[in-house]
Design a protein around this motif. Structure first.
Motif, PDB file in Angstrom:
ATOM      1  N   GLN A  97      38.861  47.806  38.994  1.00 12.75           N
ATOM      2  CA  GLN A  97      40.231  48.286  39.155  1.00 12.75           C
ATOM      3  C   GLN A  97      41.049  47.160  39.762  1.00 12.75           C
ATOM      4  OE1 GLN A  97      42.222  50.262  42.277  1.00 12.75           O
ATOM      5  NE2 GLN A  97      43.685  49.366  40.876  1.00 12.75           N
ATOM      6  N   VAL A  98      42.080  46.736  39.037  1.00 11.68           N
ATOM      7  CA  VAL A  98      42.903  45.629  39.502  1.00 11.68           C
ATOM      8  C   VAL A  98      44.288  45.749  38.875  1.00 11.68           C
ATOM      9  CG1 VAL A  98      42.117  44.098  37.627  1.00 11.68           C
ATOM     10  CG2 VAL A  98      43.017  43.105  39.754  1.00 11.68           C
ATOM     11  N   ASP A  99      45.304  45.382  39.630  1.00 12.65           N
ATOM     12  CA  ASP A  99      46.687  45.394  39.133  1.00 12.65           C
ATOM     13  C   ASP A  99      47.092  46.748  38.552  1.00 12.65           C
ATOM     14  OD1 ASP A  99      47.022  42.731  39.874  1.00 12.65           O
ATOM     15  OD2 ASP A  99      46.350  41.984  37.925  1.00 12.65           O
ATOM     16  N   GLY A 100      46.617  47.834  39.186  1.00 12.18           N
ATOM     17  CA  GLY A 100      47.038  49.158  38.774  1.00 12.18           C
ATOM     18  C   GLY A 100      46.344  49.707  37.545  1.00 12.18           C
ATOM     19  N   THR A 101      45.346  48.995  37.036  1.00 10.02           N
ATOM     20  CA  THR A 101      44.624  49.438  35.844  1.00 10.02           C
ATOM     21  C   THR A 101      43.134  49.559  36.146  1.00 10.02           C
ATOM     22  OG1 THR A 101      46.223  48.358  34.371  1.00 10.02           O
ATOM     23  CG2 THR A 101      44.077  48.918  33.435  1.00 10.02           C
ATOM     24  N   ALA A 102      42.525  50.637  35.675  1.00  7.07           N
ATOM     25  CA  ALA A 102      41.086  50.841  35.840  1.00  7.07           C
ATOM     26  C   ALA A 102      40.383  50.569  34.517  1.00  7.07           C
ATOM     27  CB  ALA A 102      40.799  52.264  36.309  1.00  7.07           C
ATOM     28  N   TYR A 103      39.227  49.907  34.609  1.00  4.52           N
ATOM     29  CA  TYR A 103      38.422  49.573  33.436  1.00  4.52           C
ATOM     30  C   TYR A 103      37.005  50.082  33.656  1.00  4.52           C
ATOM     31  CZ  TYR A 103      42.151  46.030  32.935  1.00  4.52           C
ATOM     32  OH  TYR A 103      43.353  45.371  32.850  1.00  4.52           O
ATOM     33  N   ILE A 104      36.402  50.661  32.621  1.00  7.97           N
ATOM     34  CA  ILE A 104      34.994  51.022  32.706  1.00  7.97           C
ATOM     35  C   ILE A 104      34.266  50.517  31.467  1.00  7.97           C
ATOM     36  CG2 ILE A 104      35.477  53.098  34.059  1.00  7.97           C
ATOM     37  CD1 ILE A 104      34.642  54.709  31.520  1.00  7.97           C
TER      38      ILE A 104
END
Length: 235
Positions: A97-104
């Motif tokens: 999670q970085v810069d307001g975006t979550a990645y999975i």
């Protein structure tokens, strides 16, 4: 304090199923910090304040929730996000999670279990992304919030009792036990009074460790990812 993750952590795998279906030490000096002379409530308050002031922490461990073993390995950065891996019953996914975006990015078994063979083939080795503060991945944004995670872990407690001093991974600590829920918090007695470990015995127990306080952590978004909204529009 109860030995539990914030609700977002426990609910994450169920959330993703729905979507696909459609240690360092205390980071301080060797100087005694005086918490041994404080009351259990004061010790807990000091540990919470120390955690809130930290720039980063490495959180690792495992617990049993609803009969299922959950393990986590997360590096969290205050005000920025985090990265790591979470698994339940052997089904794991990586999280950034970085810069307001979550990645999975899930393992093949993870995608196959929740989305079937087609999802496993489509998403193998790929990252999904969505806003961290709202929508489908909002719980992931909460999970990688350093202050929210630690405050949740430390705030839910009953009557507290101060225990003996000991050492965890070379770090001198003092224990504070929650007589109502059975969890024990270990707080550093040198340097800043950071939380070092929360543990609980029994079928619903486990251990969560906090280390590498204020260590440098680099958060970087994956080079390529699939926007979750694209998959939802296809469904």
């Amino acid at each position: 304090m109860r030995l539990r993750l914030p609700a977002p952590a426990v609910a994450t795998l169920a959330l993703v199923a729905v979507l696909l279906g459609g240690c360092g030490g205390s980071g301080g000096s060797s100087t005694d910090n005086g918490i041994a002379a404080k009351t259990p409530t004061q010790i807990l308050s000091a540990a919470t304040a120390a955690a809130d002031s930290a720039s980063s922490v490495h959180v690792t461990g495992s617990i049993v929730s609803g009969g299922s073993p959950i393990t986590l390995d997360l590096e969290l950065v205050a005000g920025k996000g985090g990265r790591g891996q979470i698994s339940e019953n052997g089904l794991s996914f990586n999280l950034i999670q970085v810069d307001g975006t979550a990645y999975i990015s899930g393992s093949p078994a993870f995608y196959s279990h929740f989305g079937g063979p087609a999802a496993a083939q489509l998403l193998e080795g790929k990252w999904l992304k969505a806003p961290a503060s709202s929508g489908s991945f909002s719980t992931l944004g909460s999970l990688t919030d350093l202050n929210q995670l630690l405050n949740t872990a430390l705030s839910d407690h009953g009557a507290l009792a101060k225990g003996p001093t000991s050492t965890i991974a070379g770090q001198p600590v003092l224990s504070v036990t929650d007589a109502s829920h059975g969890g024990t918090l270990y707080v550093a007695t040198t340097g800043k009074p950071y939380p070092i470990e929360i543990s609980k015995s029994g079928k619903t127990g486990g251990k969560i460790s906090f280390g590498a306080w204020n260590a440098p952590v680099t958060l970087q978004a994956p080079k390529s990812s699939i926007d979750l909204s694209e998959l939802e529009s296809r469904g």
